[in-house]
Design an enzyme around this catalytic site. Sequence first.
Site, mmCIF file in Angstrom:
data_model
loop_
_atom_site.group_PDB
_atom_site.id
_atom_site.type_symbol
_atom_site.label_atom_id
_atom_site.label_comp_id
_atom_site.label_asym_id
_atom_site.label_seq_id
_atom_site.Cartn_x
_atom_site.Cartn_y
_atom_site.Cartn_z
ATOM 1 N N HIS A 49 0.421 -1.576 0.388
ATOM 2 C CA HIS A 49 -0.681 -0.522 0.024
ATOM 3 C C HIS A 49 0.736 1.339 -0.115
ATOM 4 O O HIS A 49 0.307 2.106 -0.299
ATOM 5 C CB HIS A 49 -0.725 -0.135 1.418
ATOM 6 C CG HIS A 49 -0.266 0.242 2.547
ATOM 7 N ND1 HIS A 49 -0.326 -0.989 2.858
ATOM 8 C CD2 HIS A 49 -0.667 1.728 3.007
ATOM 9 C CE1 HIS A 49 0.319 -0.262 4.383
ATOM 10 N NE2 HIS A 49 -0.034 1.186 4.667
ATOM 11 N N ASP A 79 0.223 -7.472 1.471
ATOM 12 C CA ASP A 79 0.923 -5.871 1.742
ATOM 13 C C ASP A 79 2.236 -5.948 1.773
ATOM 14 O O ASP A 79 2.568 -5.311 2.434
ATOM 15 C CB ASP A 79 -0.250 -5.286 2.859
ATOM 16 C CG ASP A 79 0.232 -4.256 3.481
ATOM 17 O OD1 ASP A 79 0.614 -3.707 2.307
ATOM 18 O OD2 ASP A 79 0.219 -3.364 3.716
ATOM 19 N N SER A 157 4.847 3.034 7.961
ATOM 20 C CA SER A 157 3.991 1.757 6.707
ATOM 21 C C SER A 157 5.365 1.481 5.842
ATOM 22 O O SER A 157 6.335 2.244 5.741
ATOM 23 C CB SER A 157 3.545 1.611 6.205
ATOM 24 O OG SER A 157 2.103 2.060 6.532
#
Length: 303
Positions: A49, A79, A157
């Site tokens: 992402h 992911d 992230s």
Amino acid sequence: MSDELDAYSRTVSEVARTLTPHVASVTLRRGGGSAVVFTDEGHLLTNAHVVGGSSRGEATYADGEESPFDVVGADPLSDLAVLKARTAPAPADLGDADDLVVGQLVVAVGSPLGLAGSVTAGVVSALGRSLPVRQGQAARVIEDVIQTDAALNPGNSGGALADSRARVVGINTAVAGFGLGLAVPINATTRRIVDTLMVEGRVRRAYLGVVGVPAPLPDDVAERHGQKAGLRVIEVVAGGPADRAGLRKGDLVLTVAREQVQDAQGIQRRLFAEVIGTDLAITVLRNGAMVDVYARPTELTVG
């Protein structure tokens, strides 16, 4: 108490010193995040992402060095994504999240809010969490997600979650709520995904067309087979491989490919490219009797 705090601080400081040089801040066409160098050839691991639909970007390392990178491959259903930078520092050491225990110290290194080289620490709050993800019409559950109370913010992230020996055991993927962070584990399954991304740029998955929930086995069956639980089939997609094989709603799946299955993730681990188009043995408990069926998985299509 002061001695304990000193020991804690020394551990976190040593992990930060060791790991920070191997974690980059990455900037892409539509946003950015963090990434971890994990090969001598300059490959970095991050979240799918974070990459989004971008094919290239720029990495900035802790010492200020900058390097362009290309996106080698991304897998939204785990992911995870792999980047290849023109230049990169030495790789971080990868650990095994399967060895973690609840309460264990973990350290997060990333670039929250664009602040490169930021370090936070906490503990493993829980293990075995599931994180639903979706790509188009395809849905999956990322298995064995690590839950931590180490502070994570936007930009973390793709960054590293490490144990007390500075081994990367997870890739930070989501901020689930106040004081709650999640990380994709580094284990045998995700290493396989990463290896596939490096070679093929994508991950092909097999599709069965069955939905189930964990359910306990009857005591006599559990004792006879040394297995406490299986996967109760609650839905069989009409016309799908499971339907054509004769799987039925209410069946209790014990094994897939002769390996024990106790939850949906147990099936997912076996649904990779090599079983597409092959006869996959599935043993179920149906009306008190053991039944073997053979399903031929098709390729999971997304979009």
